[in-house]
Design a protein around this motif. Sequence first.
Motif, PDB file in Angstrom:
ATOM      1  N   HIS A 191     106.122  37.536   0.811  1.00  0.00           N
ATOM      2  CA  HIS A 191     106.279  38.752   1.061  1.00  0.00           C
ATOM      3  C   HIS A 191     107.327  38.657   2.277  1.00  0.00           C
ATOM      4  O   HIS A 191     108.031  39.711   2.527  1.00  0.00           O
ATOM      5  CB  HIS A 191     104.898  39.421   1.519  1.00  0.00           C
ATOM      6  CG  HIS A 191     104.956  40.808   1.962  1.00  0.00           C
ATOM      7  ND1 HIS A 191     105.341  41.725   1.337  1.00  0.00           N
ATOM      8  CD2 HIS A 191     104.973  41.245   3.380  1.00  0.00           C
ATOM      9  CE1 HIS A 191     105.615  42.886   1.797  1.00  0.00           C
ATOM     10  NE2 HIS A 191     105.127  42.567   3.170  1.00  0.00           N
ATOM     11  N   HIS A 208     105.738  49.704   6.832  1.00  0.00           N
ATOM     12  CA  HIS A 208     106.744  49.188   7.834  1.00  0.00           C
ATOM     13  C   HIS A 208     107.742  50.462   8.056  1.00  0.00           C
ATOM     14  O   HIS A 208     107.887  51.357   7.303  1.00  0.00           O
ATOM     15  CB  HIS A 208     107.494  48.267   7.218  1.00  0.00           C
ATOM     16  CG  HIS A 208     106.710  46.999   7.133  1.00  0.00           C
ATOM     17  ND1 HIS A 208     105.969  46.416   7.986  1.00  0.00           N
ATOM     18  CD2 HIS A 208     106.252  46.482   5.734  1.00  0.00           C
ATOM     19  CE1 HIS A 208     105.249  45.517   7.440  1.00  0.00           C
ATOM     20  NE2 HIS A 208     105.464  45.490   6.012  1.00  0.00           N
ATOM     21  N   VAL A 265     107.724  49.942   0.793  1.00  0.00           N
ATOM     22  CA  VAL A 265     107.169  49.009   1.654  1.00  0.00           C
ATOM     23  C   VAL A 265     107.931  48.811   3.166  1.00  0.00           C
ATOM     24  O   VAL A 265     107.683  48.838   4.118  1.00  0.00           O
ATOM     25  CB  VAL A 265     107.423  47.465   1.053  1.00  0.00           C
ATOM     26  CG1 VAL A 265     106.888  46.452   2.006  1.00  0.00           C
ATOM     27  CG2 VAL A 265     105.989  47.564  -0.131  1.00  0.00           C
ATOM     28  N   HIS A 280     102.834  38.231   6.336  1.00  0.00           N
ATOM     29  CA  HIS A 280     103.908  38.485   7.142  1.00  0.00           C
ATOM     30  C   HIS A 280     104.101  37.411   8.375  1.00  0.00           C
ATOM     31  O   HIS A 280     103.261  36.895   9.185  1.00  0.00           O
ATOM     32  CB  HIS A 280     103.644  39.581   8.419  1.00  0.00           C
ATOM     33  CG  HIS A 280     103.304  41.097   7.281  1.00  0.00           C
ATOM     34  ND1 HIS A 280     102.399  41.622   7.076  1.00  0.00           N
ATOM     35  CD2 HIS A 280     104.527  41.661   6.697  1.00  0.00           C
ATOM     36  CE1 HIS A 280     102.507  42.666   6.279  1.00  0.00           C
ATOM     37  NE2 HIS A 280     104.111  42.636   5.895  1.00  0.00           N
TER      38      HIS A 280
HETATM   39 CO    CO Z   1     105.177  43.720   5.013  1.00  0.00          CO
END
Ligand code: CO
Length: 490
Positions: free
Chosen positions: A238, A482, A144, A305
């Motif tokens: 998250h 990311h 991630v 996010h």
């Molecule tokens: Co993320």
Amino acid sequence: MVPSTPTATTAAPGRAERSSAAQRSSSELGFTDQRTEITVEALPVEGEVPSWLTGSLLRNGPAQWDLQTGSVNHWFDGMAMLHRFAFSEGKVSYRNKLLRGKAATAYERDGKLSYREFASDPCKSTFGRVMSLFDPSLTDNGAVNITQVAGKWVAITESPMGVEFDPRTLETIGVYQRAKGSRVPLAHEHVDRATGEIYGVRTLLGRKCAYELTATERTTGVERLIARIPVKHPAYQHSFALTERFVVVGEHPFVVDPLRLLLSGKPFIENFRWEPQHGTTFTAVDRRTGEVAGTWTAPASFCFHHVNAFDDEDGSVVVELCAFDDASIVHALALQERRDGAAIPESTLRRYRLPRGGGDVVVETTAPASMELPRIDDRFARAPHRFVWGVGLGGEDASFLDRLVLADVQQGEVREWHEPGVYPGEPVFVPRPGGTEEGDGVVLSVLLEPALGASSLLVLDAISMQEVARVRVPQHIPFGFHGGFVKSLA
Ligand code: CO
């Protein structure tokens, strides 16, 4: 753009079958395994890469989903691959490497899953019937994000284990313990460069659950527990928000009964339930004292996010995030759905004003565009920023995020970069050296170009969103999540 043509399949096809199968959606290549690791010293450049752009763009994301025993269930469950674009005097080199932690090493050796992923578990015969939250079979597949702590570079996911790697060669160094036992840290952290601290939030899963808020000295890795907030049914999280004064935890009502996690026999995320009657709750905790400064409830929404947050002059806390109406996005990102090009829910930029002393939350949509994988000019973190870059969903036939979006959240205006049939990834802003104005610089985004069967790296002027350069990669880069630009890594 090729229209999406979903095809029914009854079984997860194996590797050989997949490569010869007709493409079912134009974005399917982004969910197709990449098994070739390459190093290219100088990629072909169209246009001109700014000569001031010096350093490396590190990217992370899943890249292999098709095991010998069948495919994993979800985009998030593919084995992590690292990518490095290094910039020097207008030239760009590239390399990619599988992240070989415990999970990927076992998978390469055995051709099957040996560790528990987000939405996929090893088959029961090898796994046993009873699960434990303290189970050593939790994955270290850090697909991630990337973090830097105590001089180490670590690829992370929502797991107590990360994997350390060499940021130049991308070779795996070894497992890095992020938290103890059943503490599950988020894959998004905040770095406060003024204090030299990394702020994190993790969920303690057990008979008694809690959110733990931490601050870690970046240079030493020494951790300070800011607060422990007990919770009966933890919400899936998250990311979270950080202001100069507060850590703000957002609980969206996608929640889990910890007993279900233990006893259901289902993969992690399948145990969560959408319970919108709880609304979305924000809890602000003082960074220094650990005291809860306030709790607010807003209408139910779902979020991966957070974008940014700041303390406003009137004492209220402003939190901006990418909000979905519900948690259906989680299933929409399942591997088969994505390979089929199924419909995908859109998220919008929402701003929540949490008034000092409590009271009604004011919610507004700050820009008329769908927006995910949001990034800002990091120099404006924890301040009233103006610009957000992200990826958005546009045309009716788009089977995945198909445009780059610049939102001006102060003016409520949007500017887009779009090319039919091309799919951009998370845009990373890089400031021009010496510049101080917000947005003075470029954004970098990895493009999937299915018509070419390959990817490229796009360099855009960050404000005009005009193309400055495109750098050709000789193979495809699967859709990732990311990464970041590291100036010192030239
Ligand atoms: Co993320």
